[in-house]
Structure formats: structure tokens, C-alpha cells
Scaffold this motif. Sequence first.
Motif, PDB file in Angstrom:
ATOM      1  N   GLU A 259       0.831  -1.192   0.000  1.00 52.23           N
ATOM      2  CA  GLU A 259       0.000   0.000   0.000  1.00 52.23           C
ATOM      3  C   GLU A 259       0.871   1.249   0.000  1.00 52.23           C
ATOM      4  OE1 GLU A 259      -2.601  -0.140   3.317  1.00 52.23           O
ATOM      5  OE2 GLU A 259      -3.664  -1.942   2.646  1.00 52.23           O
ATOM      6  N   VAL A 260       0.310   2.314  -0.541  1.00 51.38           N
ATOM      7  CA  VAL A 260       0.981   3.605  -0.490  1.00 51.38           C
ATOM      8  C   VAL A 260       1.248   3.964   0.977  1.00 51.38           C
ATOM      9  CG1 VAL A 260       0.700   6.077  -0.897  1.00 51.38           C
ATOM     10  CG2 VAL A 260       0.009   4.439  -2.654  1.00 51.38           C
ATOM     11  N   GLY A 261       2.504   4.381   1.234  1.00 54.37           N
ATOM     12  CA  GLY A 261       2.868   4.761   2.592  1.00 54.37           C
ATOM     13  C   GLY A 261       3.314   3.606   3.463  1.00 54.37           C
ATOM     14  N   GLU A 262       3.189   2.372   2.985  1.00 56.54           N
ATOM     15  CA  GLU A 262       3.608   1.206   3.750  1.00 56.54           C
ATOM     16  C   GLU A 262       5.026   0.814   3.357  1.00 56.54           C
ATOM     17  OE1 GLU A 262       2.292  -3.489   4.401  1.00 56.54           O
ATOM     18  OE2 GLU A 262       1.147  -2.160   3.099  1.00 56.54           O
ATOM     19  N   ARG A 289      14.151   6.418  -7.050  1.00 56.01           N
ATOM     20  CA  ARG A 289      14.958   6.318  -5.842  1.00 56.01           C
ATOM     21  C   ARG A 289      15.679   4.973  -5.793  1.00 56.01           C
ATOM     22  NH1 ARG A 289      10.738   8.038  -1.306  1.00 56.01           N
ATOM     23  NH2 ARG A 289       9.314   7.018  -2.776  1.00 56.01           N
ATOM     24  N   THR A 290      16.842   4.967  -5.119  1.00 56.25           N
ATOM     25  CA  THR A 290      17.703   3.800  -5.078  1.00 56.25           C
ATOM     26  C   THR A 290      18.131   3.511  -3.645  1.00 56.25           C
ATOM     27  OG1 THR A 290      19.700   5.128  -5.441  1.00 56.25           O
ATOM     28  CG2 THR A 290      18.573   4.263  -7.394  1.00 56.25           C
ATOM     29  N   ALA A 291      18.749   2.339  -3.465  1.00 59.90           N
ATOM     30  CA  ALA A 291      19.303   1.952  -2.167  1.00 59.90           C
ATOM     31  C   ALA A 291      20.401   0.939  -2.418  1.00 59.90           C
ATOM     32  CB  ALA A 291      18.221   1.375  -1.248  1.00 59.90           C
ATOM     33  N   SER A 292      21.193   0.651  -1.394  1.00 65.52           N
ATOM     34  CA  SER A 292      22.281  -0.314  -1.504  1.00 65.52           C
ATOM     35  C   SER A 292      22.085  -1.419  -0.478  1.00 65.52           C
ATOM     36  CB  SER A 292      23.634   0.379  -1.296  1.00 65.52           C
ATOM     37  OG  SER A 292      23.681   0.988  -0.017  1.00 65.52           O
ATOM     38  N   GLY A 293      22.907  -2.488  -0.611  1.00 63.84           N
ATOM     39  CA  GLY A 293      22.808  -3.608   0.314  1.00 63.84           C
ATOM     40  C   GLY A 293      22.010  -4.760  -0.268  1.00 63.84           C
ATOM     41  N   ARG A 294      22.205  -5.948   0.324  1.00 64.79           N
ATOM     42  CA  ARG A 294      21.439  -7.112  -0.137  1.00 64.79           C
ATOM     43  C   ARG A 294      19.978  -7.038   0.263  1.00 64.79           C
ATOM     44  NH1 ARG A 294      21.655 -11.888   1.230  1.00 64.79           N
ATOM     45  NH2 ARG A 294      22.828 -11.754   3.179  1.00 64.79           N
ATOM     46  N   THR A 295      19.658  -6.295   1.313  1.00 66.97           N
ATOM     47  CA  THR A 295      18.275  -6.060   1.704  1.00 66.97           C
ATOM     48  C   THR A 295      18.039  -4.559   1.751  1.00 66.97           C
ATOM     49  OG1 THR A 295      18.805  -6.089   4.064  1.00 66.97           O
ATOM     50  CG2 THR A 295      18.200  -8.183   3.036  1.00 66.97           C
ATOM     51  N   ALA A 296      16.838  -4.164   1.430  1.00 68.45           N
ATOM     52  CA  ALA A 296      16.498  -2.742   1.424  1.00 68.45           C
ATOM     53  C   ALA A 296      15.003  -2.596   1.664  1.00 68.45           C
ATOM     54  CB  ALA A 296      16.891  -2.087   0.100  1.00 68.45           C
ATOM     55  N   SER A 297      14.636  -1.481   2.295  1.00 69.84           N
ATOM     56  CA  SER A 297      13.223  -1.156   2.522  1.00 69.84           C
ATOM     57  C   SER A 297      12.903   0.136   1.791  1.00 69.84           C
ATOM     58  CB  SER A 297      12.933  -1.003   4.022  1.00 69.84           C
ATOM     59  OG  SER A 297      13.128  -2.229   4.701  1.00 69.84           O
ATOM     60  N   HIS A 298      11.654   0.227   1.315  1.00 68.80           N
ATOM     61  CA  HIS A 298      11.261   1.389   0.534  1.00 68.80           C
ATOM     62  C   HIS A 298       9.779   1.679   0.742  1.00 68.80           C
ATOM     63  CE1 HIS A 298      11.521   4.404  -2.552  1.00 68.80           C
ATOM     64  NE2 HIS A 298      10.572   3.824  -3.256  1.00 68.80           N
ATOM     65  N   VAL A 299       9.425   2.959   0.686  1.00 66.38           N
ATOM     66  CA  VAL A 299       8.036   3.401   0.824  1.00 66.38           C
ATOM     67  C   VAL A 299       7.644   4.121  -0.463  1.00 66.38           C
ATOM     68  CG1 VAL A 299       6.436   4.876   2.088  1.00 66.38           C
ATOM     69  CG2 VAL A 299       8.205   3.607   3.331  1.00 66.38           C
ATOM     70  N   TYR A 300       6.579   3.657  -1.093  1.00 63.71           N
ATOM     71  CA  TYR A 300       6.063   4.295  -2.297  1.00 63.71           C
ATOM     72  C   TYR A 300       4.993   5.318  -1.911  1.00 63.71           C
ATOM     73  CZ  TYR A 300       8.389   0.737  -5.114  1.00 63.71           C
ATOM     74  OH  TYR A 300       9.318  -0.054  -5.704  1.00 63.71           O
ATOM     75  N   ASN A 301       5.023   6.450  -2.618  1.00 69.05           N
ATOM     76  CA  ASN A 301       4.084   7.534  -2.322  1.00 69.05           C
ATOM     77  C   ASN A 301       2.939   7.624  -3.312  1.00 69.05           C
ATOM     78  OD1 ASN A 301       5.628   8.417  -0.096  1.00 69.05           O
ATOM     79  ND2 ASN A 301       7.002   9.540  -1.450  1.00 69.05           N
ATOM     80  N   GLN A 302       3.027   6.898  -4.414  1.00 68.20           N
ATOM     81  CA  GLN A 302       1.982   6.941  -5.427  1.00 68.20           C
ATOM     82  C   GLN A 302       1.611   5.522  -5.831  1.00 68.20           C
ATOM     83  OE1 GLN A 302       0.401   9.647  -6.479  1.00 68.20           O
ATOM     84  NE2 GLN A 302       1.693  11.035  -5.274  1.00 68.20           N
ATOM     85  N   VAL A 327       1.646  -1.159  -6.269  1.00 76.44           N
ATOM     86  CA  VAL A 327       1.414  -0.266  -5.140  1.00 76.44           C
ATOM     87  C   VAL A 327      -0.048   0.166  -5.175  1.00 76.44           C
ATOM     88  CG1 VAL A 327       2.099   1.864  -3.999  1.00 76.44           C
ATOM     89  CG2 VAL A 327       3.808   0.494  -5.202  1.00 76.44           C
ATOM     90  N   LEU A 328      -0.769  -0.146  -4.105  1.00 78.33           N
ATOM     91  CA  LEU A 328      -2.203   0.107  -4.038  1.00 78.33           C
ATOM     92  C   LEU A 328      -2.483   1.308  -3.149  1.00 78.33           C
ATOM     93  CD1 LEU A 328      -3.323  -3.586  -3.420  1.00 78.33           C
ATOM     94  CD2 LEU A 328      -3.088  -2.420  -5.618  1.00 78.33           C
ATOM     95  N   SER A 329      -3.566   1.995  -3.461  1.00 75.75           N
ATOM     96  CA  SER A 329      -4.015   3.070  -2.574  1.00 75.75           C
ATOM     97  C   SER A 329      -4.456   2.461  -1.251  1.00 75.75           C
ATOM     98  CB  SER A 329      -5.180   3.830  -3.212  1.00 75.75           C
ATOM     99  OG  SER A 329      -4.778   4.458  -4.412  1.00 75.75           O
ATOM    100  N   PRO A 330      -4.154   3.119  -0.132  1.00 81.75           N
ATOM    101  CA  PRO A 330      -4.542   2.556   1.166  1.00 81.75           C
ATOM    102  C   PRO A 330      -6.054   2.571   1.325  1.00 81.75           C
ATOM    103  CG  PRO A 330      -3.708   4.779   1.440  1.00 81.75           C
ATOM    104  CD  PRO A 330      -3.465   4.414   0.003  1.00 81.75           C
ATOM    105  N   PRO A 331      -6.615   1.655   2.091  1.00 80.50           N
ATOM    106  CA  PRO A 331      -8.070   1.658   2.295  1.00 80.50           C
ATOM    107  C   PRO A 331      -8.508   2.913   3.023  1.00 80.50           C
ATOM    108  CG  PRO A 331      -6.993   0.135   3.810  1.00 80.50           C
ATOM    109  CD  PRO A 331      -5.944   0.583   2.850  1.00 80.50           C
TER     110      PRO A 331
END
Length: 539
Positions: A259-262, A289-302, A327-331
Motif C-alpha cells: 500500500e501507499v505509505g507502507e 529512488r535507489t538503495a544499496s545492500g542485499r536487503t532494502a526497505s522502501h516506501v512508495y508515495n503513489q 502499489v495500491l491506494s490505502p483503504p
Amino acid sequence: MSFGDTTPPPSRVFATTAARTLRFFCLLTILAGVVGAVVPVEAQPFRAGNTFYVKFGGGLSDYAGGNNGTLELDNTTELEEFFDTRKFTDGEVFPYMLAGEVGYQFSPAWGIGLGYQFGQYPFVSGVPFTTTDGLIGRGGDLGTARHTIQLLGRYMIGAKGWIVSPYLDTGVNASFGGLSPGVGPLIGGGLDVSLSGRMSLFLEGRVNITFDDEATDGIDGGDPFDALSALPSIGVKYTFSRPAVPPRIIALEGPAEVEVGESATFAARVNEAKALRPLTYRWAFGDGRTASGRTASHVYNQPGTYDVVFTARNGAGQARDSLSVEVLSPPRPARILSINATPNPAEEGDPVRFESTVEGASPITYEWTFGDGETGTGASPTHTYEEPGRYPVRLVASNQDGEDRDSLIVRVERVRPAICETIREFNSVYFDRGSSRISSAAEKKLRENVEVLLKCPSLPVRVEGFAAPSEPNGQALSEARAQAVTEFYEEEGVGPGRIQTSGEGILGEPAGKKGDASRFRRVDTIPLNGGAGGSQPEE
């Protein structure tokens, strides 16, 4: 020096020797293809570059020259004598060879080496031979051992990715142990079978051509050269460095939906244990947007569908893989912020407009129940009540994510006659001296007031009681008179919530003054609709 017309010409000797080598190399290449077809190969390098190596091996020796141990010239360069078994049965020694090589591998495919080859050649001893011009038969024995030094270059086919890799050698050699040192070109080929990152097994054949013709066997025959060959030999090769293994992505893991923001977490599994270090990792999340490392977390805004690309790099290469995430709109369930009705209270027969403010994901459904058995829809419906009363109005707002409820009370009153808007006064009533009892004359006037009050159910009044100056306990008496009128109104059906009761105390001049004090012993009923005060006392 010629020994007969049966000697093959030099061109034929060279062609025959080259044909031997080519035939052997083609046989090895075909064998490599067959092995490569049946052996599953993992997508990784099997041979190193930029490293030194050593080789050790042994095999069968082969001599091509002008002597076969008889007075006649040997035509051992003939192709049909390639597998001549006389060298195993008629010679004084067994035809074997031992070889070693050191070199440098510039890349998995290209290398250069310096080799040494020791061989026993049964027919190379020069028996009989001569060191001077003359007939054959005079001279000594040169022996069967020969030593060969080789400087060569090597190219391997499929060296980086094939387990079984054919290769071709070419270069120069120098032989020792014969009548004199001999030099000439060399050519060879073989198969390299990778056993580990540093170790491989080889099977090869090599032809070392020597000039001049007398150097190796001491016989000046019709051929311009002799050949000391290794056909075939087998051994092992060891490199001092492991192959530079590029990264390989084993798996990518991540949510298919978020979800967006998750926060979404992505992880990659790579061949870290085998790959060349250092390794670098980069994620591109598809939104810039980018990140490094074998694991990464990301938040989508749209909301949308994004391709998440993972890239692993090291000095040997890079690997890339991707996955898609939706990426889904939040309920956003429906939520009622406000609900109201206009007018409230309303009169029977008047339209009442309901309004609501609701937030949430569209579309939103509105379901109204008006409390009189009727229903409605929409954000702002209108409804008309036919009867007075108190009606509980409820709204249910819903969408695909949820629902909310709210309610209010609508008061519906009877229609007020025109007199209710214009009345300015009611009848006042009078009492006997010192009394709070309602007389028959006062009761008649109060009934007239009640008739008006019942016609105007929403009209409030104020009941004020008074006492004359000559009456004892004036304050208490005024309160008792006001209370008596209030009770009369309530008994006749006027709601108590519409009446305000007040004892005003003594009214008028003190005793001894002129005038009749009876007009001060009264109760006034005052409408509270914004009009004037009560009626004037009657004479």
C-alpha cells in the motif's frame, strides 16, 4: 645425402606430420563437444586469468625421422605408421615421455608457457650412423633419450564457461641429446577438463619438429627435419589463483503488493561464498529512488506498478534481476464528519433538507432512514414530515473499504396559526385581598389564555404575580398567586416547559396614598415571542 628413390619428399613429410597433429586435435575437439553436451554446466567461470600455472604429465613418445634400426631408411613420417606398434616390440626401450611446464595465464583463454619434455624414442639412436660423409654403418650409438625445451603460446576455446575446453598450442622448441642441438616449430592441441577452481586434467598431443635432419638421429636422410612428438600425454594443471567468479543472483524476494505509505522490504540471495570480493549491491525501485545492500526497505508515495531492479557487481562482472510490485491506494473507509437538518425544529408539511459531510474512497453510498418509515439516498436528500413528533434520523455511509453510521433527532411541530406570530398580550387576572384563590371571573379569562396557548404550542410565556402595598407578606403572596395561575395552565394542557413562573412582590404606592389598591393584586401572562409586555390592568 640421399639413400634411394623411396624417400618421401620434404613437402609430403611436413604435410603428413601436420595431418597427424590436425587429426589428433580434431579428435579432441569432437570429444570436448560430446562431453560438454552431456555434462550440465553452471553459469560460472571455470578458469582463472592473470595467474601463473604449472603442468605435469606423461604419455607415449613418437619419433618421425630417418632411422628405424635397419640399414634402410625409415619412412616413419607416413600417416599409416602413426600407430606403428614396432616401437613397443622391436625397440630397446619403451616409448614414453615425461613433461613439465610453467607459464602465465593472461586470461582464461590466452597463456604462454615454458616447457620441458623428456622422452625415450626406440628408433632414434642412429644405429648404424656416421658422422662423416660416406657409407652408412660406421660410427657409434647416440642413445634413445632426448630432451626438448619448448616456448609456446596457448589458446583455449570456451575456457571461461566450459568444463571441457579444447586448446591449441604453437611455438618453438629446441631438442638435445642427439648428434647436435635441433630447433624448430611445435604444434599441439588438447582438452582441459576443469576439476576445481585451480586444478584441471589435460589430455594433449604435441609435435616438436627439429632442424636439421641430422640433429636428432645423426642420419642425413631425404627429409629436411625430424619430429619428436608426444602422442598422446595426460597430466594435471594447477593455477595459483582461482577464477574470478562474477556475482550470480539466486533469488529476489519482495512483496507482490504493497500500500501507499507502507514500508516494503526487498531481499536478494547471491553467490557470496564463491563470488570475487568486494561485492556491491544496488536497488532501483522504479520511482527514481535507489538503495544499496542485499536487503532494502522502501516506501512508495503513489499507486502504480513498479519494476524493482537489483544489480550485483564485482571485479569479474555484474548480474541483474528484477521483480514487479503493485502499489495500491490505502483503504479509506467512509467516515461521517457531520450530519444536520434544516430547519430543525420544523413544522409539519415543511420540507427538511438533510446535509452530510463524509470522507473516504469514492464511490460512497448514502442510505438515510427518516424515522417515519421513509428512506432516502444521496449526500443531501430532502424529506417532508406530515405529522408532528420527534423523529430519529439515521445515515449509513459506505464504500468498498468500510462503513460509518451517525444519527440526529428532528422535531416536527404543528403549524402555528398567524395569531401566534402577532400576539402581544394575554388577559391579566385579579385576586381578593390577601388571597391566591382563582375566582370564577379570573378563571374565565385564564381559559381564554389557554385557548390561545394550545393553538400556539411553541409559544412560551412568563407568569408574574404581584401584591398590593397594604397586603401582608407581599412577596410570598405574589409567588403564591403566580404559582396558582401556572398550575391552572398545566392542568388545562399547557406544557410546563413553556411556562416561567415569578413572584414580583409588592406593586404600587405605600399605604395612605390615594387610589384603589385592587389593581395591584394580580397575575400577568406575558408572551415571550419578542412582543411587548403584559396587558394593562383593568379598572
